[in-house]
Design a protein around this motif. Structure first.
Motif, short mmCIF file in Angstrom:
data_model
loop_
_atom_site.label_atom_id
_atom_site.label_comp_id
_atom_site.label_asym_id
_atom_site.label_seq_id
_atom_site.Cartn_x
_atom_site.Cartn_y
_atom_site.Cartn_z
N TRP A 372 2.13 15.59 45.95
CA TRP A 372 3.21 14.95 46.72
C TRP A 372 3.42 15.67 48.04
CZ3 TRP A 372 4.23 10.45 44.76
CH2 TRP A 372 4.11 10.26 43.39
N GLU A 485 12.75 16.92 52.12
CA GLU A 485 12.12 15.76 52.75
C GLU A 485 12.52 15.56 54.20
OE1 GLU A 485 9.83 14.40 51.10
OE2 GLU A 485 10.29 15.10 49.09
N HIS B 242 14.03 19.37 38.82
CA HIS B 242 12.82 19.12 38.05
C HIS B 242 12.94 17.85 37.22
CE1 HIS B 242 10.11 22.47 38.81
NE2 HIS B 242 11.16 23.21 38.96
N THR B 244 14.89 15.16 38.03
CA THR B 244 15.10 13.93 38.81
C THR B 244 14.32 13.95 40.12
OG1 THR B 244 17.02 14.92 39.90
CG2 THR B 244 17.42 13.67 37.88
N ARG B 245 13.26 14.69 40.19
CA ARG B 245 12.59 14.87 41.50
C ARG B 245 11.98 13.57 42.00
NH1 ARG B 245 9.13 17.47 37.84
NH2 ARG B 245 7.15 16.39 37.65
N ARG B 246 11.52 12.71 41.11
CA ARG B 246 10.90 11.47 41.58
C ARG B 246 11.92 10.60 42.30
NH1 ARG B 246 9.33 12.66 36.72
NH2 ARG B 246 7.17 13.15 36.31
N GLU B 247 13.10 10.41 41.68
CA GLU B 247 14.13 9.58 42.31
C GLU B 247 14.62 10.22 43.60
OE1 GLU B 247 13.57 8.57 38.25
OE2 GLU B 247 14.19 10.49 39.10
N GLN B 248 14.84 11.51 43.57
CA GLN B 248 15.32 12.21 44.77
C GLN B 248 14.29 12.09 45.89
OE1 GLN B 248 17.18 16.06 44.69
NE2 GLN B 248 17.52 15.95 42.50
N ARG B 249 13.04 12.23 45.55
CA ARG B 249 11.99 12.16 46.57
C ARG B 249 11.98 10.79 47.21
NH1 ARG B 249 7.75 14.28 43.82
NH2 ARG B 249 7.43 12.32 42.75
N ARG B 250 12.08 9.76 46.41
CA ARG B 250 12.06 8.39 46.94
C ARG B 250 13.25 8.17 47.86
NH1 ARG B 250 12.35 5.47 42.21
NH2 ARG B 250 10.40 6.44 41.59
#
Lengths: 665, 269
Positions: A372, A485, B242, B244-250
């Motif tokens: 990522w 980000e 760790h 919720t990283r996918r949702e946070q990243r999006r």
């Protein structure tokens, strides 16, 4: 926690024990039992030392307490003065009744900008419970601002050097560094240009009033009080003469100090802001010595902090504190590159916050930058390398497929070669082994060196720093994801982190053709503050504008309007412009564009493009200065360059002029 | 109250006389040198008693080389050398004596401890700071793995006291006896079908593993109980990230993209 010595010893020990226990015993080798006992002996000692060290590090070291004092020649102080020497005492103590520490190295983390004079900033030795250690050294204070002591770095080891721990005893103490003291004439006490000091408590106000000091003698006017008649002089002149006394109404002065980003550029103590603070502090102290009222207004692009004129000692200390706080401000911009700030911030955090970067508390997964990476669409101006890096997974897939095809070709070739007639079959296996190892190295090791290793390392640093900043500045729990980000948010928080800990950092001055630190909004803020001060003013006052408006000569209309209002109320206005270090001071009016740009500090060695740029910059500054002078000269407002002459003396002279008697007969 | 004193580094360059390098300059470091030499002599005597023959000289050679060259792995290598001597096949019989075993173990341990402490006094006690190493100029082969003078931190000789030597000497037989006791406690019987020595090794490994696990768990719990609020926040935040990283990243990537687009539009207009 284990050093390389410790790891080697442990490995050998386990090898010895493994050999003693797992290899079947033989009758002709009776030493196997002795070997096992030997291994167990050393292992038990090793484990005991490990346990003892772990207890000391986990349980004893957190109990260490730091007490710090800064002394001058009279005793402990809470405020420092610029340019003077002070003694730092740092005491570290352990409560009694617990284990001591066999060997520690304590190093006091010296603040940035502070010069160490004498003494040692470290202590080495053992530490017993119930006893205090002291570190003592002298420092010379930097220019006005703040001095921040973070704490002490502690390194603990056992006597054998098998175990090692490094930590930080955090004990934050912030001391204000006030501007240096000056006398009534606005000079430092050891430099006296004029021998005209008035006696303490007496001031010169050359206006007629109801004071006790004789100002002048004049002819008697019917209606003058009889007690003011000078009888002896009247007898000599054979006509009635009246005494005029000095007025006790003091002169008011308000200093408007520019603290915007444009004056904060440069290293602390050598930027324009420090010069403006020095001038303002000198004027405030000199005016206070003459019992004149002085006010202060600190303004930037967003707001202004105004203090009404007063003249007691508490007011002077308050102004000096505000000036010292302002002098420590650093510039910020959201356009700073994260890649430039990250290494500085991370290395600082490693020193001062090692406990918050531990892997069990703040883990950066190794696969994160591979799977990522930061996408190019979240960057302001992505380069080709940024775009390729954002597709790292695809690049790795292409690399793996290509490698697989290459491997297949090599193996097929090897098989053909091995099957050739007359080929020694015994050579096939070693050659295949070597090629196999090379392929493994190629596939698994080379990518770690080839594919953006620096960016991946910085991404891991970014993750750890984002966690630290998010917790520290109250952004948790979602702040970690945001800072990971968003480049602009991370850049601002990194600058905040570095400036809070007084770590110097570099910023870009331009984004394309645009200069990032012009701060044009400050003109409106200054104009509003000036109007407010005029509205609250009493009689003739002096307003001194210590502001950098050279880059804003085409946006001065609001300020000019405010100045006209002030002048219409019979106040006086004066402008002091800060001047860049190393730039030649402007000459007489009308000499615009003629500055030769004689290099100063570089010894005239700049050549070619650098010389041309320098000359152009000097000419531009001189032209802007003369433009400013021309604009304000129409309003009879003097503009003075801070680097020329003695601006403090000029301001005090202007205040003296306000006391000139205006007699109407 | 102990005060800080200027740190006096005892600079002993590679060209210094032999006796200085061995610590015979008169400082307290000579105590450890004496202990090392005495333990080497004792090891030689015990191995000779056990009829190891010329192999008895192997640990002596390793020990002396370690003393002369400040070889940091000398203690571990001496352990290996003694192990090699004990594995030499016996032709004429060897006396099995618990007293000799204790003596050998105590002497080996004495050399290991004393040599490491001597290295801390003459060489370095802390690992080198790699960041400072990288800043130094390279000095020949393998300079990156050697400690440069500027980064070396030694334990001051003045901190070595006779008391710690005495404590070391008194503790040696205790460790040797403990080693012997543990070896005696390890069971050969009551196994579940393994070879006796394998069963003994398994029991030993299991006991060590459980002890280390309990100790690690205790220390972790102790540390977590004494977290500051900032440490606890970082810890919990990391766990949350760790999970919720996918949702946070999006969400955050979309937010960053939107903010940049708005900025670009403003600059265009």
């Amino acid at each position: 926690m284990l050093t390389s010595r410790g790891w080697w010893l442990l490995l050998i020990l386990l090898a010895v024990l493994g050999l003693a226990m797992l290899v079947p015993p033989k009758q002709e080798v009776p030493g196997r039992q002795t070997m096992a006992i030997l291994g167990l002996t050393v292992l038990l000692w090793f484990l005991f030392e490990w346990l003892l060290f772990a207890i000391r590090v986990r349980m004893i070291v957190p109990l260490l307490r730091v007490r710090r004092e800064v002394w001058d020649e009279r005793g402990p102080v809470e405020t420092l003065w610029a340019g003077r020497n002070f003694l730092v005492h740092a005491r570290v103590g352990l409560p009694s009744g617990i284990l001591g520490l066999p060997y520690i190295l304590l190093t006091d983390f010296r603040p940035f900008g502070v010069e160490e004079e004498t003494g040692e900033t470290r202590y080495e030795g053992s530490m017993a419970a119930g006893h205090d250690l002291e570190i003592r050294y002298s420092i010379q204070c930097p220019p006005p601002g703040q001095v921040r002591f973070e704490g002490l770095k502690i390194q603990v080891a056992d006597k054998q050097g098998l175990f090692y721990h490094v930590g930080f005893l955090s004990s934050v103490e912030v001391y204000r560094v006030l501007p240096p003291l000056v006398d009534v004439e606005g000079h430092a006490p050891d430099v006296k240009r004029h021998n005209l000091l008035p006696p303490p408590g007496i001031h010169r106000l050359r206006r007629p009033g109801s004071g006790s000091e004789l100002l002048d003698l004049r002819d008697y006017i019917p209606g003058d009080p009889p007690r003011t008649i000078a009888w002896k002089v009247s007898a000599r002149r054979d006509r009635l003469i009246t005494k005029e006394f000095e007025s006790e109404v003091p002169v008011r002065c308000t200093l408007f100090v520019d603290t915007s980003n444009s004056v904060r550029l440069g290293s602390s103590g050598q930027n324009a802001l420090s010069r403006l603070v020095e001038i303002a502090a000198g004027v405030a102290q000199a005016a206070a010595g003459a019992h004149d009222l002085t006010g202060l207004c600190l303004f930037d692009e967003h707001a202004a902090n105004y203090i009404r004129p007063a003249r007691n000692s508490g007011h002077l200390i308050k102004m000096l504190n505000l000036l010292a706080d302002a002098a420590g401000l650093t510039p910020t911009t959201g356009k700073a590159s994260v890649a430039g700030l990250l290494p500085q911030a991370y290395s600082f955090a490693q020193e001062v916050y090692p406990h918050l970067l531990r892997r069990d508390m703040n883990r950066a997964p190794f696969w994160l930058p591979w799977l990522w990476p930061q996408p190019a669409y979240t960057l302001r101006k992505p380069t080709l390398a940024d775009r390729v890096y954002s597709r790292l997974l695809l690049v790795m897939v292409v690399y793996a497929v290509g490698g697989f095809i290459l491997t297949a070709i090599i193996l097929l070739g090897l098989l053909n070669w091995a099957g050739a007639p007359g080929m020694d079959q015994g050579m096939v296996l070693p050659i295949a082994g070597v090629i196999g190892l090379a392929l493994v190295a190629n596939f698994f090791l080379l990518p770690t060196f080839m594919f953006f290793p620096k960016r991946r390392r910085q991404f891991r640093w970014r993750k750890q720093l984002a966690a630290l900043l998010s917790a520290r500045y109250g952004l948790a729990p979602g702040g970690l994801g945001l800072l990971l980000e968003d480049d602009e948010q991370l850049s601002l928080h990194l600058q905040k982190f570095l400036s809070e800990h007084q770590v110097p950092y570099t910023l870009p001055l331009y984004e394309g053709p645009r200069y990032l630190f012009a701060a044009p909004e400050k003109v409106d803020v200054l104009a509003k503050s000036l109007l407010r001060a005029v509205g609250k003013g009493h009689d003739n006052e002096l307003f001194v504008l210590l502001a950098d408006v050279l880059e804003l000569s085409d946006r001065l209309d609001p300020l000019l309007r405010a100045v006209k209002v002030a002048l219409s109320r019979h106040h006086r206005v004066m402008v002091i412009c800060p001047w860049p270090l190393g730039m030649p001071v402007p000459g007489k009016p009308g000499a615009k564009g003629k500055a030769k740009g004689k290099a100063q500090g570089g010894g005239g060695k700049a050549k070619g493009l650098e010389k041309v740029l320098r000359q152009a910059t000097i000419a531009r500054y001189h032209w802007a200065y003369h433009q400013l002078r021309r604009s304000l000269a129409r309003l009879q407002v003097p503009v003075v360059c801070a680097a020329s002459g003695d601006p403090v003396r000029l301001i005090l002279d202007r205040m003296d002029q306000l006391r000139t008697v205006r007699r109407y007969r | 109250m102990k005060k800080s004193e200027p740190h006096k580094k005892t600079e002993k360059s590679a060209a210094s006389p032999l006796w200085e390098r061995l610590g015979w300059g008169g400082g307290p470091g000579v105590y450890y040198l004496v202990v090392c030499l005495a333990s080497l002599a004792l090891i030689f005597l015990v191995l000779a008693e056990k009829q190891a023959g010329s192999w008895s000289l192997l640990p002596i050679g390793v020990g002396l080389i370690g003393l002369l060259t400040r070889w940091s792995s000398a203690p571990a290598m001496l352990l290996l050398a003694v192990t090699v001597c004990l594995n030499v096949p016996v032709r004429f019989g060897r006396l099995a004596s618990p007293f000799m075993d204790v003596l050998l173990c105590a002497a080996t341990l004495a050399f290991v401890v004393a040599q490491y402490r001597l290295q801390c006094v003459q060489g370095y006690i802390f690992p080198a700071d790699q960041r400072r190493q990288d800043g130094q100029k390279s000095q020949g082969l393998f300079s990156r793995w050697r400690h440069n003078e500027g980064t070396r931190q030694r334990r001051a000789e003045s901190l070595v006291t006779p008391g710690e030597i005495g404590l070391l000497a008194l503790s040696l037989p205790i460790w040797a006896l403990l080693g012997m006791m543990v070896w005696g406690w390890l069971p050969l019987n009551y196994n579940i079908g393994f070879l006796p020595w394998v069963w003994r090794a398994m029991v030993f490994a299991w006991a060590m593993g459980v002890a280390l696990l309990v100790a690690a768990g205790f220390f972790d719990y102790w540390r977590q109980r004494h977290f500051t609020s900032l440490e606890a926040t970082v810890y919990l935040q990391d766990m949350f990230w760790h999970e919720t990283r996918r949702e946070q990243r999006r969400l955050n990537r979309w937010g960053a993209w939107f903010r940049l687009r708005r900025q670009r539009r403003r600059e265009r207009w």
